[in-house]
Design an enzyme around this catalytic site. Structure first.
Site, short mmCIF file in Angstrom:
data_model
loop_
_atom_site.label_atom_id
_atom_site.label_comp_id
_atom_site.label_asym_id
_atom_site.label_seq_id
_atom_site.Cartn_x
_atom_site.Cartn_y
_atom_site.Cartn_z
N VAL A 1 0.86 -1.18 0.00
CA VAL A 1 0.00 0.00 0.00
C VAL A 1 0.90 1.23 0.00
O VAL A 1 1.81 1.35 0.83
CB VAL A 1 -0.90 -0.02 1.26
CG1 VAL A 1 -1.63 1.29 1.44
CG2 VAL A 1 -1.89 -1.18 1.19
N CYS A 2 0.68 2.15 -0.93
CA CYS A 2 1.51 3.35 -1.02
C CYS A 2 1.36 4.22 0.23
O CYS A 2 0.24 4.59 0.61
CB CYS A 2 1.12 4.18 -2.24
SG CYS A 2 1.87 5.82 -2.23
N ILE A 3 2.48 4.54 0.84
CA ILE A 3 2.42 5.28 2.11
C ILE A 3 1.85 6.69 1.94
O ILE A 3 1.03 7.13 2.75
CB ILE A 3 3.82 5.31 2.79
CG1 ILE A 3 3.69 5.89 4.21
CG2 ILE A 3 4.83 6.08 1.98
CD1 ILE A 3 4.88 5.61 5.09
#
Lengths: 130, 139, 102
Positions: free
Chosen positions: A77-79
């Site tokens: 999941v992209c931070i």
């Protein structure tokens, strides 16, 4: 062959997560490797552990978690996208002084570099979005 | 292509949506800024409503959102200097290159001379350019 | 090798099919899926345009998405191949890159 998958929309509103799930299952069934599945934009919401869909509906977060466990998939999941939208793992919860975290089992939060790396390392990058 | 260490792939960032109405333009830019660190062969394409991302004089004061349009002019500092705008998309929208920001970079191989990095390309040239990419990321 | 282009929106709602047809290089493949399958059906105002594009591009449509929408595979434009998810994976592998028109 090594596939990278990008999912740009959240569950339920768009079909993208469902389509990606079917694609990944088919690819695994054919013996391909899934290098990474990267969740970006609203796609980060696929990683929430707090969704409670009706019992007669599919539970996408759970399906991804189970598939990841079974096949050792790397669900990232992209931070940056996750922070905006309130997706936190336990470490991020502490770092930002929040009192809850909501990342499902099998997902991890990491940077956009993971997307670029998937583009470099995978033989094919397939994007599912709106 | 072999995916060994040190491989350089052609990455294309395809931008087809106007800014602010959705987050895609901003989050595309965020990917591009990170991608610059990976020493890959990067091209940015702006087609359809994506051409509106590059308009000059964007002013977001009245909508409560951050104006990120200045970031495009910094792309040259990240060695991103192949920025393509589809000619037909501009024309269909009654725009010309004069409505867009001037984008430049400093060429380290040419005594840091300032050079243009925004290219208006026709449909056929863009078709060929997209087709030669190894990875296309669409926003 | 050539590129695989995917379109997942109805041409009645978005211009992605149109943009794809405009910018896909001759010899490329186009897969219509999700709401994109609507662009594969006969007798729509877009059918003629898709038929014409078939001289330059090969078209595929995802069967499960057709069925889910209550449409018939028999009503798919002649020359468009109906495929399943396994074929989708194969198409991806057979082409050198995938451009998703979003």
């Amino acid at each position: 062959m090594k596939f990278g998958i990008v999912i740009n929309e959240g569950p339920y509103t768009h079909q993208s997560s469902d389509s990606a799930l079917q694609f990944v299952k088919a690819a695994l069934g054919k013996g391909h490797e899934i290098f990474r599945i990267f969740f970006y934009h609203d796609g980060v919401n696929n990683g929430t552990d707090l969704g409670v869909p009706p019992q007669d509906d599919r539970n996408l977060a759970k399906e991804w978690s189970e598939l990841a466990e079974k096949h050792g998939l790397d669900l990232v999941v992209c931070i940056a996208a996750a922070q905006r939208r309130g997706m936190l793992d336990a470490d991020e919860m502490k770092r930002h002084g929040k009192n809850a975290s909501n990342l499902s089992k099998g997902f991890r939060i990491s940077g956009l570099g993971q997307l670029i790396e998937a583009g470099i390392q995978a033989d094919r990058l397939v994007t599912f979005g709106d | 292509m072999e995916t060994a260490e040190g491989v350089v792939k052609k990455f294309c960032y395809m931008n087809r949506k106007a800014p602010y109405g959705t987050i895609y333009a901003l989050e595309s830019l965020e990917v591009v800024l990170i991608a610059a660190a990976f020493d890959q062969d990067i091209s940015l394409v702006f087609a359809d409503d994506g051409v509106y991302q590059l308009t000059k004089d964007q002013d977001t004061d009245g909508i409560g959102m951050k104006n990120f349009s200045k970031t495009y002019s910094a792309l040259g500092d990240y060695d991103i200097n192949k920025i393509y705008v589809e000619k037909e998309s501009l024309e269909e929208r009654g725009l010309s290159v004069d409505d867009l920001q001037a984008l430049t970079y400093e060429d380290e191989d040419d005594d840091w001379a300032e050079k243009n990095s925004l290219f208006v390309v026709g449909r056929e040239e863009l078709t060929a350019l997209i087709d030669e990419q190894d990875v296309v990321l669409s926003f | 090798m050539t590129m695989l282009h995917t379109v997942n929106k109805s041409p009645f709602e978005r211009n992605t099919l149109e943009s794809c047809l405009r910018l896909a290089k001759k010899g490329s493949a186009v897969l219509l899926f999700e709401d994109g399958v609507i662009g594969a059906m006969q007798n729509t105002k877009f059918s003629e345009k898709v038929s014409q594009a078939m001289s330059d591009l090969s078209f595929y449509v995802l069967g499960p998405d057709i069925k889910a929408r209550g449409l018939s595979e028999k009503k798919v434009i002649d020359g468009i191949k109906v495929v399943d998810y396994n074929d989708f994976v194969d198409l991806t592998a057979e082409h050198n890159a995938v451009q998703s028109w979003l």
